[in-house]
Every structure is written in C-alpha cells, then in structure tokens.
Design an enzyme around this catalytic site. Structure first.
Site, PDB file in Angstrom:
ATOM      1  N   ASP A  11     -31.998   5.799  -8.766  1.00 16.57           N
ATOM      2  CA  ASP A  11     -32.507   5.231  -7.600  1.00 16.57           C
ATOM      3  C   ASP A  11     -34.006   4.895  -7.997  1.00 16.57           C
ATOM      4  OD1 ASP A  11     -32.799   4.007  -4.731  1.00 16.57           O
ATOM      5  OD2 ASP A  11     -33.886   5.903  -4.275  1.00 16.57           O
ATOM      6  N   SER A  12     -34.634   3.915  -7.002  1.00 13.88           N
ATOM      7  CA  SER A  12     -35.914   3.749  -7.103  1.00 13.88           C
ATOM      8  C   SER A  12     -36.989   4.833  -6.916  1.00 13.88           C
ATOM      9  CB  SER A  12     -36.695   2.590  -6.321  1.00 13.88           C
ATOM     10  OG  SER A  12     -36.395   3.028  -5.011  1.00 13.88           O
ATOM     11  N   TYR A  43     -38.726  -0.388  -5.053  1.00 23.08           N
ATOM     12  CA  TYR A  43     -38.113  -1.827  -5.790  1.00 23.08           C
ATOM     13  C   TYR A  43     -38.257  -2.833  -4.709  1.00 23.08           C
ATOM     14  CZ  TYR A  43     -35.807   0.865  -9.736  1.00 23.08           C
ATOM     15  OH  TYR A  43     -35.775   1.650 -10.952  1.00 23.08           O
ATOM     16  N   GLY A  44     -38.173  -2.512  -3.444  1.00 24.86           N
ATOM     17  CA  GLY A  44     -38.055  -3.559  -2.628  1.00 24.86           C
ATOM     18  C   GLY A  44     -38.924  -4.814  -2.484  1.00 24.86           C
ATOM     19  N   CYS A  74     -28.781   2.732  -5.170  1.00 26.19           N
ATOM     20  CA  CYS A  74     -30.016   1.829  -4.314  1.00 26.19           C
ATOM     21  C   CYS A  74     -29.485   0.523  -3.947  1.00 26.19           C
ATOM     22  CB  CYS A  74     -31.002   2.067  -5.479  1.00 26.19           C
ATOM     23  SG  CYS A  74     -32.350   0.763  -5.027  1.00 26.19           S
ATOM     24  N   THR A  76     -31.173  -2.117  -3.213  1.00 27.19           N
ATOM     25  CA  THR A  76     -31.910  -3.176  -3.956  1.00 27.19           C
ATOM     26  C   THR A  76     -31.710  -3.278  -5.555  1.00 27.19           C
ATOM     27  OG1 THR A  76     -33.658  -2.740  -2.365  1.00 27.19           O
ATOM     28  CG2 THR A  76     -34.153  -3.849  -4.472  1.00 27.19           C
ATOM     29  N   CYS A 184     -30.451   0.772   2.921  1.00 27.25           N
ATOM     30  CA  CYS A 184     -31.320   1.482   1.981  1.00 27.25           C
ATOM     31  C   CYS A 184     -30.813   3.073   1.986  1.00 27.25           C
ATOM     32  CB  CYS A 184     -32.825   1.179   2.147  1.00 27.25           C
ATOM     33  SG  CYS A 184     -33.783   1.980   1.109  1.00 27.25           S
ATOM     34  N   HIS A 186     -32.688   5.090   1.112  1.00 29.40           N
ATOM     35  CA  HIS A 186     -33.764   6.048   1.619  1.00 29.40           C
ATOM     36  C   HIS A 186     -33.640   6.360   3.163  1.00 29.40           C
ATOM     37  CE1 HIS A 186     -35.882   5.038  -2.004  1.00 29.40           C
ATOM     38  NE2 HIS A 186     -36.833   6.010  -1.924  1.00 29.40           N
TER      39      HIS A 186
END
Length: 269
Positions: A11-12, A43-44, A74, A76, A184, A186
């Site tokens: 993931d980011s 990343y967004g 992720c 994104t 997302c 997160h």
C-alpha cells in the site's frame, strides 16, 4: 509439501494493514510480507504514472522475496495500475475497488456516499463500477485530501482528524445518504469515528474482508494455500522511517513484537 512462500501485500503506507489483518485472520498459517511505501505516501495526490512506477518496483521487490501472490491493498494503486501489473506478472494479482456493489445492495433510500482519494474517484475503474451497479441510485463522491496523512501519523481520534473528517462527511449526510463506502484502505481505521459521526442509521461499508475471502479462494484454486504447519510470520518493510512507521504499525497491528525494516526501493532508471 508445506508451502512457505509469503503473500505479498503493499500500500502507499499503513492503510493496507486493514486488509492484511483480515487476511491474517482467515489464513493463520500463511506468511505475510507487507510493504508500506511511506516515503511516497499519499498516492492520492500523485500522477497515476508515478503510482504505476511505484507499483512496479514494489512488486518486483515482493517477487524477489518469493511472494506467491500480490495483493494491491490500495484503492488508488488498483485504480492506477492493476491491469498493468497483471500483464507484467504471471502470478495472482488481487486489487481493491470501493464497495459500491454491496452499498447499492444495502441502501434503503438509494443514496450512498463514497469517501475516497481523488485518483480513485477520477479513475476509469471507479467510473465503470458506478456505471455497472448504481442503476437509479444516487452516488455522492467525496475526495478526502489530508486524511491519509493523519492516519499515517497514527492520529485516529485527534481533534484535527475529527475536524477534517466532519468536513467530508457532513455534505453527504446533509444530502441524506444512508450508506457510506470507505473507498481507501486507510479509512477503516477511522471506522469507529465515522460511525460515531454518521449515527446508527447509516451503514458503513469497506471491502477488506471480501478481499481476504478472494485471497483464500485464489490460493485454493492455484493450489498455493498452506494447509498445515505453525502460525505464519508477519514481515514488514517500508520506504520511510523505520522508527516512525514501526510505531504506527505496532498500534494498528496490535502487536508489540514486530520489526519494520526500511528498504527505499529507488525508482526505475
């Protein structure tokens, strides 16, 4: 033969841990190799070409570590480059997409809200998702700049987090949504806060468990599942600061005895 190749997840940043935790719950014997691209997070707000570049170098690293499957944990990154990764790799690649389909099935009044990054909302994958499933329902999209950064710092119930989240939720709640999609990986770490703000009549949906079930199915289909042995290991890497990322991962993974190693993974030449 007992397979020991890990499931590679990236993931980011730490958001993909929300998916990794579901995978760990369903697959206690599997080794998990997690890469948090914290130095490039979020990343967004990045050009999709940069995101795809990061995906390629991280996937190559996970493959070098013996990963038998890659989970792009992720939304994104999945939006920006999942198809490219599938073309480049000859092993299972599993990605994410916002839970629009289950939200449409769950809504009572035909109004759903989607919290996601700008790249996810603007992507073709998301547009196709809405086109396929929304039908006559209203889908209200809300990009959430700044939210990932707060989660990366472990500020899950910080006054600033509450303030910025309220600013994203209020407009869609005022429009009467009864279902909110966490688009997302997160955001599930803010689920208690989101549910508190949205109230008991609003359903909150994320797809972490569904992805974990998909991982289980694909491993079985490819005869890659570990079926006996001891508990799987959790290995964590990051492109960011070992100390800072380790602290947040320990809090989110709910274990103190984890080690995070920093491996920057420089861009391709």
């Amino acid at each position: 033969m007992i397979l020991t190749q890990p499931i590679g997840i990236f993931d980011s940043g730490v958001g993909g841990l929300s998916v990794a935790k579901e995978i760990r719950q369903l697959l206690p014997l599997e080794d998990i190799l997690y890469y948090a691209d914290s130095a490039y997070c979020p990343y967004g707000d990045k050009d999709p070409a940069i995101i795809r570049q990061r995906e390629r170098v991280i996937t190559e690293f996970l493959l070098q570590q013996g990963a038998k499957m890659i989970v792009v944990a992720c939304n994104t990154a999945s939006s920006a480059g999942l198809e490219e990764l599938r073309e480049l790799c000859n092993l299972p690649i599993i990605g994410m997409e916002p839970g629009v389909k289950p939200a449409i099935a769950a809504t009572r009044n035909g109004k759903i809200g989607v919290l996601a990054t700008s790249v996810t909302i603007a992507g073709d994958r998301f547009a196709s998702l809405v086109k396929r499933y929304a039908e006559n329902n209203v889908v209200i999209n809300q990009p959430c700049p700044g939210l990932v950064e707060l989660i990366e710092q472990g500020k899950l119930n910080d006054p600033k987090t509450r303030e910025i989240l309220q600013g994203f939720l209020s407009p869609m709640l005022e429009q009467g949504v009864d279902t909110v999609v966490l688009g997302c990986t997160h955001y599930p770490f803010l689920r208690p806060l989101i549910e508190e703000m949205a109230g008991p009549d609003v359903m909150v949906i994320d797809t972490g468990l569904a992805v974990a079930h998909q991982v289980t199915r694909i491993l079985d289909e490819h005869n890659l599942a570990v079926t006996e042995g001891t508990a799987g290991r959790d290995l964590f890497f990051t492109s960011g600061s070992e100390a800072l990322v380790a602290k947040v991962i320990r809090d989110l993974w709910l274990r103190d005895n984890i080690v995070v190693k920093s491996i920057p993974l420089h861009p391709e030449k």
